[in-house]
Motif scaffolding. Sequence first.
Motif, PDB file in Angstrom:
ATOM      1  N   GLY A 335      37.717  39.850  24.236  1.00 53.50           N
ATOM      2  CA  GLY A 335      36.653  39.851  25.224  1.00 53.50           C
ATOM      3  C   GLY A 335      35.255  39.922  24.648  1.00 53.50           C
ATOM      4  O   GLY A 335      34.297  40.162  25.382  1.00 53.50           O
ATOM      5  N   THR A 336      35.104  39.695  23.353  1.00 58.06           N
ATOM      6  CA  THR A 336      33.786  39.718  22.728  1.00 58.06           C
ATOM      7  C   THR A 336      33.355  38.308  22.338  1.00 58.06           C
ATOM      8  O   THR A 336      34.187  37.422  22.114  1.00 58.06           O
ATOM      9  N   GLU A 337      32.055  38.142  22.261  1.00 54.51           N
ATOM     10  CA  GLU A 337      31.470  36.869  21.846  1.00 54.51           C
ATOM     11  C   GLU A 337      30.314  37.183  20.902  1.00 54.51           C
ATOM     12  O   GLU A 337      29.381  37.895  21.271  1.00 54.51           O
ATOM     13  N   ALA A 357      34.521  42.474  35.854  1.00 53.13           N
ATOM     14  CA  ALA A 357      33.194  41.890  36.057  1.00 53.13           C
ATOM     15  C   ALA A 357      32.090  42.764  35.457  1.00 53.13           C
ATOM     16  O   ALA A 357      30.947  42.723  35.908  1.00 53.13           O
ATOM     17  N   SER A 358      32.457  43.537  34.440  1.00 51.85           N
ATOM     18  CA  SER A 358      31.456  44.291  33.689  1.00 51.85           C
ATOM     19  C   SER A 358      31.152  43.530  32.404  1.00 51.85           C
ATOM     20  O   SER A 358      31.899  42.624  31.997  1.00 51.85           O
ATOM     21  N   PHE A 379      26.205  46.004  32.196  1.00 51.37           N
ATOM     22  CA  PHE A 379      26.260  45.303  33.480  1.00 51.37           C
ATOM     23  C   PHE A 379      27.466  45.773  34.290  1.00 51.37           C
ATOM     24  O   PHE A 379      28.565  45.913  33.756  1.00 51.37           O
ATOM     25  N   THR A 380      27.236  45.999  35.575  1.00 51.58           N
ATOM     26  CA  THR A 380      28.294  46.327  36.512  1.00 51.58           C
ATOM     27  C   THR A 380      28.333  45.239  37.569  1.00 51.58           C
ATOM     28  O   THR A 380      27.301  44.949  38.195  1.00 51.58           O
ATOM     29  N   LEU A 381      29.506  44.639  37.772  1.00 52.45           N
ATOM     30  CA  LEU A 381      29.629  43.481  38.658  1.00 52.45           C
ATOM     31  C   LEU A 381      28.593  42.423  38.291  1.00 52.45           C
ATOM     32  O   LEU A 381      27.977  41.786  39.152  1.00 52.45           O
ATOM     33  N   MET A 382      28.396  42.247  36.986  1.00 51.03           N
ATOM     34  CA  MET A 382      27.491  41.254  36.395  1.00 51.03           C
ATOM     35  C   MET A 382      26.040  41.444  36.825  1.00 51.03           C
ATOM     36  O   MET A 382      25.253  40.504  36.852  1.00 51.03           O
TER      37      MET A 382
END
Length: 392
Positions: A335-337, A357-358, A379-382
């Motif tokens: 899950g990393t970029e 969606a975090s 970010f929470t819910l983007m």
Amino acid sequence: MKKLLCLLLALMLCPALTWAEDSAAGMLTLQELSDWAEGCIQRAYAAEPLNVPGESLTADGYEFIFDFATLYADTPTLSVDTAVSAIVVTSDEEAGPRDVRVGDALASVLNAYYNENGALLGTREAATLYAVNQLPEGAAWAQVQRDGQRVQTVQYAVHNQLPAGGEGYTDQGVIYTLAENHVAAIRVYGLNSRVSQDEVSSVLYDVMLTALAEDYAMVPTSYTGAELTMLGEADLVFSGLDFLHLTPDTAIAALGEPMSDLWVENGEEGYLRVQRFASCEMTYLFNQARTEGEIYMLHISADGLEGPRAVRVGDTFSSVYNRLRNGEGAYQEDGTEMLYGTLGEGSFGQATYGADASAILRYGLTASDGRQVVLQMNFTLMELSEIMLYAQ
């Protein structure tokens, strides 16, 4: 200073219609606005409204709702004697003036018209795109209204003297309402409005006053990130704060008295001093004598204070992501970029995505004094929920 300001305004308000001649896109004209409005009115004559206009009287007049637009008129039925005052487009299937549509990005609006201010220099609340004074024949202007990086409206106005030396001037224009820097609605207004020359001069004065301001600009954005620079030391100076040189006194000078100001023992290393303001908290590392200290962390947890690249709590993930260099590394299964560089070494950027969606964005740099600085945005819910900036 006041005399100088008046002189500058007088010079800038002199006839200057030739400003737009070298621009690929011209200023809004009364003729094109009238032609566009007439096209909508003719379509309305041939269609049945979706509502009962006689039961929909608003401050703008009787409301006629069609699938292509909403018209506001002075009579409950449409006829050749009806005066239409405004037309609003909310469907992305309909083209507004200059073929701008609902859903188009802010750049599409700005590129469709003449613009003297590509960087949107101005104040945190507004930026003037152009202002042309050719009184007594007429005037034209355009301005952006915004809340920092969040553009709310882009307005283009035309003031032409009434035919045959008539009393007053037209007050027509188009307002693009934006949400997330994309067009949400298009309003063509003032189709039958009239204003005096004094009123035109007054609004021109206000528009040109904003044109003189260079206190605030839009942060460059990029969908690919390739054109953007890496997070740098210059980004650490923001909202009246110089993070690397921040002290308790300079924080108070910029933000006012803190809600609390506490000293906390930090073992043998000395003390932590924690200042809490309405929208942020600052933590400093001090020696045992509490005479020497430096900033360790700035934590922004509420909307209002802008951080590096003018990011704010409440911003969407995409709007923040597009303000910082990105996309040079590959997405990993965990899950990393890796956006650029190497994590923890010199300049780098990394994104971590959660299944709920975090997300977390981390950007680092090595300052000229040797300290490693990291900007972390959660970010929470983007949607950006907290900003942390810390130095080691």
